[in-house]
Design a protein around this motif. Sequence first.
Motif, PDB file in Angstrom:
ATOM      1  N   ALA A 113       0.753  -1.551   0.019  1.00 57.40           N
ATOM      2  CA  ALA A 113      -0.131   0.208   0.339  1.00 57.40           C
ATOM      3  C   ALA A 113       0.981   1.282   0.104  1.00 57.40           C
ATOM      4  O   ALA A 113       0.341   2.385  -0.910  1.00 57.40           O
ATOM      5  CB  ALA A 113      -0.853   0.287   1.012  1.00 57.40           C
ATOM      6  N   LEU A 114       1.764   1.352   0.594  1.00 56.38           N
ATOM      7  CA  LEU A 114       2.552   2.136   0.538  1.00 56.38           C
ATOM      8  C   LEU A 114       3.244   2.466  -0.702  1.00 56.38           C
ATOM      9  O   LEU A 114       3.927   3.864  -0.654  1.00 56.38           O
ATOM     10  CB  LEU A 114       3.211   1.843   2.066  1.00 56.38           C
ATOM     11  CG  LEU A 114       2.872   2.064   3.785  1.00 56.38           C
ATOM     12  CD1 LEU A 114       4.072   1.667   4.666  1.00 56.38           C
ATOM     13  CD2 LEU A 114       2.207   3.739   3.818  1.00 56.38           C
ATOM     14  N   SER A 115       3.743   1.838  -0.414  1.00 65.45           N
ATOM     15  CA  SER A 115       4.499   1.795  -2.592  1.00 65.45           C
ATOM     16  C   SER A 115       3.614   2.315  -3.598  1.00 65.45           C
ATOM     17  O   SER A 115       3.389   3.179  -4.218  1.00 65.45           O
ATOM     18  CB  SER A 115       4.594   0.122  -3.031  1.00 65.45           C
ATOM     19  OG  SER A 115       3.603  -0.323  -3.466  1.00 65.45           O
ATOM     20  N   ILE A 116       2.691   1.922  -3.986  1.00 63.38           N
ATOM     21  CA  ILE A 116       1.326   3.455  -3.918  1.00 63.38           C
ATOM     22  C   ILE A 116       1.462   4.408  -3.224  1.00 63.38           C
ATOM     23  O   ILE A 116       1.139   5.309  -4.587  1.00 63.38           O
ATOM     24  CB  ILE A 116      -0.150   2.680  -3.916  1.00 63.38           C
ATOM     25  CG1 ILE A 116      -0.199   0.112  -4.242  1.00 63.38           C
ATOM     26  CG2 ILE A 116      -1.279   2.951  -4.884  1.00 63.38           C
ATOM     27  CD1 ILE A 116      -1.445   0.033  -4.665  1.00 63.38           C
ATOM     28  N   VAL A 117       1.154   4.201  -2.177  1.00 66.03           N
ATOM     29  CA  VAL A 117       0.670   5.847  -1.598  1.00 66.03           C
ATOM     30  C   VAL A 117       1.983   6.963  -2.252  1.00 66.03           C
ATOM     31  O   VAL A 117       1.986   7.993  -3.079  1.00 66.03           O
ATOM     32  CB  VAL A 117       0.745   5.690  -0.503  1.00 66.03           C
ATOM     33  CG1 VAL A 117       0.805   7.748   0.008  1.00 66.03           C
ATOM     34  CG2 VAL A 117      -0.637   5.272   0.139  1.00 66.03           C
ATOM     35  N   THR A 118       3.159   6.434  -1.628  1.00 61.70           N
ATOM     36  CA  THR A 118       4.155   6.765  -2.316  1.00 61.70           C
ATOM     37  C   THR A 118       4.569   7.417  -3.844  1.00 61.70           C
ATOM     38  O   THR A 118       5.172   7.926  -5.185  1.00 61.70           O
ATOM     39  CB  THR A 118       5.836   5.920  -2.082  1.00 61.70           C
ATOM     40  OG1 THR A 118       5.441   4.990  -2.723  1.00 61.70           O
ATOM     41  CG2 THR A 118       5.348   6.473  -0.874  1.00 61.70           C
ATOM     42  N   GLU A 119       3.794   7.127  -4.545  1.00 65.67           N
ATOM     43  CA  GLU A 119       3.537   6.173  -6.035  1.00 65.67           C
ATOM     44  C   GLU A 119       2.660   7.367  -7.061  1.00 65.67           C
ATOM     45  O   GLU A 119       2.984   8.392  -8.079  1.00 65.67           O
ATOM     46  CB  GLU A 119       3.559   5.466  -7.572  1.00 65.67           C
ATOM     47  CG  GLU A 119       3.305   5.372  -8.198  1.00 65.67           C
ATOM     48  CD  GLU A 119       4.853   5.791  -9.570  1.00 65.67           C
ATOM     49  OE1 GLU A 119       5.057   5.747 -10.695  1.00 65.67           O
ATOM     50  OE2 GLU A 119       6.107   5.555  -8.611  1.00 65.67           O
ATOM     51  N   ILE A 120       1.421   7.530  -6.599  1.00 65.01           N
ATOM     52  CA  ILE A 120       0.336   8.305  -6.973  1.00 65.01           C
ATOM     53  C   ILE A 120       0.155  10.112  -6.426  1.00 65.01           C
ATOM     54  O   ILE A 120      -0.408  10.732  -6.824  1.00 65.01           O
ATOM     55  CB  ILE A 120      -0.868   7.769  -6.529  1.00 65.01           C
ATOM     56  CG1 ILE A 120      -0.980   7.829  -4.919  1.00 65.01           C
ATOM     57  CG2 ILE A 120      -1.017   6.209  -7.366  1.00 65.01           C
ATOM     58  CD1 ILE A 120      -2.810   7.270  -4.779  1.00 65.01           C
ATOM     59  N   LEU A 121       1.075  10.264  -4.890  1.00 66.99           N
ATOM     60  CA  LEU A 121       1.085  11.233  -4.779  1.00 66.99           C
ATOM     61  C   LEU A 121       1.534  12.391  -4.838  1.00 66.99           C
ATOM     62  O   LEU A 121       2.924  12.038  -5.478  1.00 66.99           O
ATOM     63  CB  LEU A 121       0.934  11.005  -3.137  1.00 66.99           C
ATOM     64  CG  LEU A 121       0.297  11.302  -2.037  1.00 66.99           C
ATOM     65  CD1 LEU A 121       0.338  10.818  -0.420  1.00 66.99           C
ATOM     66  CD2 LEU A 121      -1.467  11.681  -2.339  1.00 66.99           C
ATOM     67  N   PRO A 122       1.238  13.704  -5.608  1.00 68.59           N
ATOM     68  CA  PRO A 122       2.462  14.168  -5.861  1.00 68.59           C
ATOM     69  C   PRO A 122       3.372  14.994  -5.634  1.00 68.59           C
ATOM     70  O   PRO A 122       4.123  15.700  -5.447  1.00 68.59           O
ATOM     71  CB  PRO A 122       1.669  15.477  -6.496  1.00 68.59           C
ATOM     72  CG  PRO A 122      -0.001  15.045  -6.849  1.00 68.59           C
ATOM     73  CD  PRO A 122      -0.086  13.787  -5.622  1.00 68.59           C
ATOM     74  N   PRO A 174       8.960   3.855   0.046  1.00 69.81           N
ATOM     75  CA  PRO A 174       7.942   2.402   1.071  1.00 69.81           C
ATOM     76  C   PRO A 174       8.952   2.179   2.310  1.00 69.81           C
ATOM     77  O   PRO A 174       7.774   2.271   3.295  1.00 69.81           O
ATOM     78  CB  PRO A 174       7.401   1.829   0.073  1.00 69.81           C
ATOM     79  CG  PRO A 174       7.554   2.296  -1.171  1.00 69.81           C
ATOM     80  CD  PRO A 174       9.184   3.292  -1.110  1.00 69.81           C
ATOM     81  N   MET A 175       9.738   1.835   2.472  1.00 67.64           N
ATOM     82  CA  MET A 175      10.611   0.869   3.220  1.00 67.64           C
ATOM     83  C   MET A 175      11.018   1.914   4.230  1.00 67.64           C
ATOM     84  O   MET A 175      10.565   1.707   5.465  1.00 67.64           O
ATOM     85  CB  MET A 175      11.787   0.270   2.515  1.00 67.64           C
ATOM     86  CG  MET A 175      12.395  -0.517   3.434  1.00 67.64           C
ATOM     87  SD  MET A 175      13.626  -1.813   2.785  1.00 67.64           S
ATOM     88  CE  MET A 175      14.293  -2.093   4.225  1.00 67.64           C
TER      89      MET A 175
END
Length: 309
Positions: free
Chosen positions: A170-179, A288-289
Amino acid sequence: MKIALVGIGKIAVDQHVPAIAASDDWELAATVSRHGSVEGVEAFDDFDAMLAARSDIRVVSLCLPPVPRFEYAAKAIRAGRHVMLEKPPGATLAECHMLERMAHAHGVSIYATWHSREADKVSAAKKWLSDKTLNSLHVTWKEDVRRWHPGQEWVWEPGGMGVFDPGINALSIVTEILPDDVHLKSAYLDIPSNKQTPIGAALEFVHPTGAAVTADFDWRQTGDQIWMIEAVTEQGTLTLTDGGARILIDGIEDAVQSENPLHGEYPNLYAKMARLVTNGGVDMDLRPMVHVSDALALGRRTAVEPFYE
């Protein structure tokens, strides 16, 4: 290109082997595992022996648990092999930074993969959010550890990360989609009294514009599994469900199929690895890590009932 797959467990059999077999870029030339193998592929039970015997294999994909991964990756890099790391890329941030430095020094590619970023609707979510004013974002990531990690005791040991093993997806997605990047403000961790890592976590982040960014992770979910991210903006609400496979804008689902012909998270990862090797690239995004490491450092721990399979 010839590739060796190290660690023939559930994730390797379910995802890596089919993705390699379906790719025009790769030939699975060897496996390394104490217990598993792939029919028709040369099998080794010793990594050093594989490196010595198969100098023709340029790339190594590591599917081991995170704690032993550094030693294998370092050996591969010293042997001049390109390295692909299953998530999380290591047990600590320090060893991940060391691997990146080693890769640069030896002139090889290294790739910290985040398979959930390759879910079908993640790129669409990133594009939609790029010009929006964020009010809040909440992650709900709840699954049944018995279903997804049966008998895998390493997830409960130091370095195994517990519920952050799926939560980091989930954190990998959040860090990808948030500007904008966020950083952790607080964490609450539920630790089974007979385990070393959390079975549940609640996180709160600081967003640069003051938006409320939070996450709830739980490994005790029964029934339907929940992998959802909801972002409320001044221009509407975006919801990613099924781990990023579906997207809804103001409750209306976008049913348009992705233009990506690969149709799958792991095929996308292997296609990117092929490009990195071809172009001499390195991709070690550790954001994410960082969030997981911060949660384990800042988290307030609560002892909960013991967990048994």
